[in-house]
Design a protein around this motif. Structure first.
Motif, PDB file in Angstrom:
ATOM      1  N   ARG A  10       2.755  15.665  27.289  1.00  0.00           N
ATOM      2  CA  ARG A  10       2.641  16.401  26.013  1.00  0.00           C
ATOM      3  C   ARG A  10       3.894  16.220  25.174  1.00  0.00           C
ATOM      4  NH1 ARG A  10       0.293  20.309  29.159  1.00  0.00           N
ATOM      5  NH2 ARG A  10       2.210  21.510  29.263  1.00  0.00           N
ATOM      6  N   LYS A  11       5.039  16.266  25.832  1.00  0.00           N
ATOM      7  CA  LYS A  11       6.313  16.160  25.120  1.00  0.00           C
ATOM      8  C   LYS A  11       6.479  14.792  24.450  1.00  0.00           C
ATOM      9  CE  LYS A  11      11.232  16.989  25.702  1.00  0.00           C
ATOM     10  NZ  LYS A  11      12.290  17.406  26.591  1.00  0.00           N
ATOM     11  N   ILE A  12       6.122  13.733  25.150  1.00  0.00           N
ATOM     12  CA  ILE A  12       6.341  12.401  24.572  1.00  0.00           C
ATOM     13  C   ILE A  12       5.248  11.993  23.594  1.00  0.00           C
ATOM     14  CG2 ILE A  12       7.711  11.606  26.530  1.00  0.00           C
ATOM     15  CD1 ILE A  12       5.261   9.899  27.357  1.00  0.00           C
ATOM     16  N   THR A  13       4.134  12.723  23.558  1.00  0.00           N
ATOM     17  CA  THR A  13       3.050  12.358  22.639  1.00  0.00           C
ATOM     18  C   THR A  13       3.025  13.230  21.382  1.00  0.00           C
ATOM     19  OG1 THR A  13       1.476  13.771  23.827  1.00  0.00           O
ATOM     20  CG2 THR A  13       1.576  11.423  24.450  1.00  0.00           C
ATOM     21  N   ARG A  14       3.991  14.130  21.229  1.00  0.00           N
ATOM     22  CA  ARG A  14       4.056  14.952  20.022  1.00  0.00           C
ATOM     23  C   ARG A  14       4.430  14.084  18.827  1.00  0.00           C
ATOM     24  NH1 ARG A  14       8.345  19.330  21.427  1.00  0.00           N
ATOM     25  NH2 ARG A  14       9.340  17.418  22.061  1.00  0.00           N
ATOM     26  N   GLN A  18       5.446  17.915  14.489  1.00  0.00           N
ATOM     27  CA  GLN A  18       5.496  18.955  15.517  1.00  0.00           C
ATOM     28  C   GLN A  18       6.932  19.162  16.001  1.00  0.00           C
ATOM     29  OE1 GLN A  18       2.638  17.095  18.153  1.00  0.00           O
ATOM     30  NE2 GLN A  18       1.224  18.812  17.881  1.00  0.00           N
ATOM     31  N   ILE A  19       7.640  18.080  16.201  1.00  0.00           N
ATOM     32  CA  ILE A  19       9.026  18.164  16.664  1.00  0.00           C
ATOM     33  C   ILE A  19       9.881  18.860  15.607  1.00  0.00           C
ATOM     34  CG2 ILE A  19      11.072  16.816  17.267  1.00  0.00           C
ATOM     35  CD1 ILE A  19       9.069  14.744  18.493  1.00  0.00           C
ATOM     36  N   ASP A  20       9.707  18.463  14.339  1.00  0.00           N
ATOM     37  CA  ASP A  20      10.452  19.071  13.240  1.00  0.00           C
ATOM     38  C   ASP A  20      10.165  20.564  13.144  1.00  0.00           C
ATOM     39  OD1 ASP A  20      12.265  18.844  11.025  1.00  0.00           O
ATOM     40  OD2 ASP A  20      10.529  19.028   9.688  1.00  0.00           O
ATOM     41  N   ASP A  26      13.343  26.999  16.064  1.00  0.00           N
ATOM     42  CA  ASP A  26      14.506  27.332  16.879  1.00  0.00           C
ATOM     43  C   ASP A  26      15.683  27.756  16.000  1.00  0.00           C
ATOM     44  OD1 ASP A  26      13.089  26.740  19.174  1.00  0.00           O
ATOM     45  OD2 ASP A  26      14.011  24.762  19.458  1.00  0.00           O
ATOM     46  N   GLN A  27      15.867  27.080  14.853  1.00  0.00           N
ATOM     47  CA  GLN A  27      16.938  27.450  13.925  1.00  0.00           C
ATOM     48  C   GLN A  27      16.706  28.845  13.349  1.00  0.00           C
ATOM     49  OE1 GLN A  27      17.088  24.341  10.973  1.00  0.00           O
ATOM     50  NE2 GLN A  27      18.032  22.872  12.364  1.00  0.00           N
ATOM     51  N   VAL A  28      15.459  29.151  13.007  1.00  0.00           N
ATOM     52  CA  VAL A  28      15.121  30.481  12.493  1.00  0.00           C
ATOM     53  C   VAL A  28      15.523  31.536  13.511  1.00  0.00           C
ATOM     54  CG1 VAL A  28      13.213  32.034  11.898  1.00  0.00           C
ATOM     55  CG2 VAL A  28      13.253  29.709  10.990  1.00  0.00           C
ATOM     56  N   ASP A  29      15.133  31.332  14.754  1.00  0.00           N
ATOM     57  CA  ASP A  29      15.452  32.292  15.810  1.00  0.00           C
ATOM     58  C   ASP A  29      16.961  32.415  16.008  1.00  0.00           C
ATOM     59  OD1 ASP A  29      12.725  32.628  16.101  1.00  0.00           O
ATOM     60  OD2 ASP A  29      12.574  31.355  17.874  1.00  0.00           O
ATOM     61  N   LEU A  65      10.751  27.617 -12.003  1.00  0.00           N
ATOM     62  CA  LEU A  65      11.084  26.674 -10.938  1.00  0.00           C
ATOM     63  C   LEU A  65      10.426  27.168  -9.654  1.00  0.00           C
ATOM     64  CD1 LEU A  65      12.765  24.112 -10.347  1.00  0.00           C
ATOM     65  CD2 LEU A  65      14.584  25.635  -9.578  1.00  0.00           C
ATOM     66  N   VAL A  66       9.623  26.321  -9.039  1.00  0.00           N
ATOM     67  CA  VAL A  66       8.875  26.685  -7.835  1.00  0.00           C
ATOM     68  C   VAL A  66       9.275  25.742  -6.711  1.00  0.00           C
ATOM     69  CG1 VAL A  66       6.577  26.922  -6.807  1.00  0.00           C
ATOM     70  CG2 VAL A  66       6.922  27.486  -9.217  1.00  0.00           C
ATOM     71  N   ALA A  67       9.580  26.319  -5.549  1.00  0.00           N
ATOM     72  CA  ALA A  67       9.915  25.528  -4.368  1.00  0.00           C
ATOM     73  C   ALA A  67       9.142  26.093  -3.181  1.00  0.00           C
ATOM     74  CB  ALA A  67      11.416  25.588  -4.089  1.00  0.00           C
ATOM     75  N   GLU A  68       8.871  25.241  -2.203  1.00  0.00           N
ATOM     76  CA  GLU A  68       8.210  25.702  -0.989  1.00  0.00           C
ATOM     77  C   GLU A  68       9.191  25.611   0.170  1.00  0.00           C
ATOM     78  OE1 GLU A  68       3.902  25.063   0.595  1.00  0.00           O
ATOM     79  OE2 GLU A  68       5.173  23.450   1.394  1.00  0.00           O
ATOM     80  N   LEU A  69       9.436  26.747   0.813  1.00  0.00           N
ATOM     81  CA  LEU A  69      10.314  26.827   1.974  1.00  0.00           C
ATOM     82  C   LEU A  69       9.446  26.857   3.229  1.00  0.00           C
ATOM     83  CD1 LEU A  69      13.419  27.363   2.699  1.00  0.00           C
ATOM     84  CD2 LEU A  69      12.632  29.683   3.174  1.00  0.00           C
ATOM     85  N   TYR A  70       9.689  25.923   4.144  1.00  0.00           N
ATOM     86  CA  TYR A  70       8.934  25.832   5.393  1.00  0.00           C
ATOM     87  C   TYR A  70       9.876  26.085   6.558  1.00  0.00           C
ATOM     88  CZ  TYR A  70       6.106  23.826   9.161  1.00  0.00           C
ATOM     89  OH  TYR A  70       5.400  23.633  10.318  1.00  0.00           O
ATOM     90  N   ASP A  71       9.463  26.955   7.472  1.00  0.00           N
ATOM     91  CA  ASP A  71      10.336  27.295   8.603  1.00  0.00           C
ATOM     92  C   ASP A  71       9.797  26.865   9.964  1.00  0.00           C
ATOM     93  OD1 ASP A  71       8.323  29.118   9.225  1.00  0.00           O
ATOM     94  OD2 ASP A  71       9.685  30.823   9.417  1.00  0.00           O
ATOM     95  N   GLY A  72       8.757  26.056   9.964  1.00  0.00           N
ATOM     96  CA  GLY A  72       8.172  25.614  11.226  1.00  0.00           C
ATOM     97  C   GLY A  72       6.961  26.429  11.635  1.00  0.00           C
ATOM     98  N   THR A  73       6.799  27.614  11.035  1.00  0.00           N
ATOM     99  CA  THR A  73       5.638  28.447  11.361  1.00  0.00           C
ATOM    100  C   THR A  73       4.719  28.624  10.165  1.00  0.00           C
ATOM    101  OG1 THR A  73       6.711  30.566  10.820  1.00  0.00           O
ATOM    102  CG2 THR A  73       6.939  29.747  13.094  1.00  0.00           C
ATOM    103  N   ASP A  74       5.284  28.679   8.968  1.00  0.00           N
ATOM    104  CA  ASP A  74       4.513  28.913   7.747  1.00  0.00           C
ATOM    105  C   ASP A  74       5.389  28.562   6.554  1.00  0.00           C
ATOM    106  OD1 ASP A  74       2.401  29.674   6.122  1.00  0.00           O
ATOM    107  OD2 ASP A  74       2.509  31.814   6.592  1.00  0.00           O
ATOM    108  N   ALA A  75       4.793  28.538   5.392  1.00  0.00           N
ATOM    109  CA  ALA A  75       5.521  28.226   4.165  1.00  0.00           C
ATOM    110  C   ALA A  75       5.484  29.426   3.226  1.00  0.00           C
ATOM    111  CB  ALA A  75       4.910  27.017   3.481  1.00  0.00           C
ATOM    112  N   VAL A  76       6.552  29.576   2.450  1.00  0.00           N
ATOM    113  CA  VAL A  76       6.651  30.626   1.439  1.00  0.00           C
ATOM    114  C   VAL A  76       7.098  29.963   0.141  1.00  0.00           C
ATOM    115  CG1 VAL A  76       7.855  32.742   0.759  1.00  0.00           C
ATOM    116  CG2 VAL A  76       7.230  32.389   3.153  1.00  0.00           C
ATOM    117  N   GLN A  77       6.412  30.292  -0.942  1.00  0.00           N
ATOM    118  CA  GLN A  77       6.838  29.771  -2.234  1.00  0.00           C
ATOM    119  C   GLN A  77       7.989  30.617  -2.754  1.00  0.00           C
ATOM    120  OE1 GLN A  77       3.669  29.573  -5.113  1.00  0.00           O
ATOM    121  NE2 GLN A  77       3.197  27.476  -4.533  1.00  0.00           N
TER     122      GLN A  77
END
Length: 122
Positions: A10-14, A18-20, A26-29, A65-77
């Motif tokens: 599973r790890k090598i086929t991601r 998914q890795i990003d 992990d950075q969020v936490d 000005l609109v930007a999308e912030l993604y944290d690995g779980t969801d996005a917020v405008q």
């Protein structure tokens, strides 16, 4: 042993996305920020993530000005009213933002968030 082999496969086929996403989560936490996936309307939050896009959307009355912030779980405008650009706010930039979550057309948004641009990693 079969469990370890399956985990290794599973790890090598991601894929890279998914890795990003795992790295961002992990950075969020690690920063103590809340995950975008669990924040809800009306909540004052601190988020950490990477900008996916930044777009100027002029309206009849004002620039936006609109930007999308993604944290690995969801996005917020992130929406800055009356701004055409903000130095350093560009796609791929990692940042922390603070503000109150609202919903607009079913999408989580933060209007005029406070933010900290994080150093660009090379």
């Amino acid at each position: 042993m079969p469990g370890k082999l399956a985990a290794w496969v599973r790890k090598i086929t991601r894929d890279d996305d998914q890795i990003d996403a795992e790295v961002l989560t992990d950075q969020v936490d690690a920063t103590g920020a809340i995950r975008a996936q669990v924040c809800c309307q009306g909540q004052r939050v601190t988020l950490h993530g990477r900008l996916r896009y930044v777009d100027l959307r002029p309206t009849e009355h004002q620039a936006t000005l609109v930007a999308e912030l993604y944290d690995g779980t969801d996005a917020v405008q992130l929406i800055w009213l009356g701004r055409r650009s903000i130095p350093g706010v560009e796609p791929g930039r990692t940042m922390n933002v603070r503000g109150r979550v609202a919903l607009r057309d079913g999408q989580k948004v933060i209007y005029n968030p406070d933010y900290d641009l994080l150093p660009v990693s090379v």
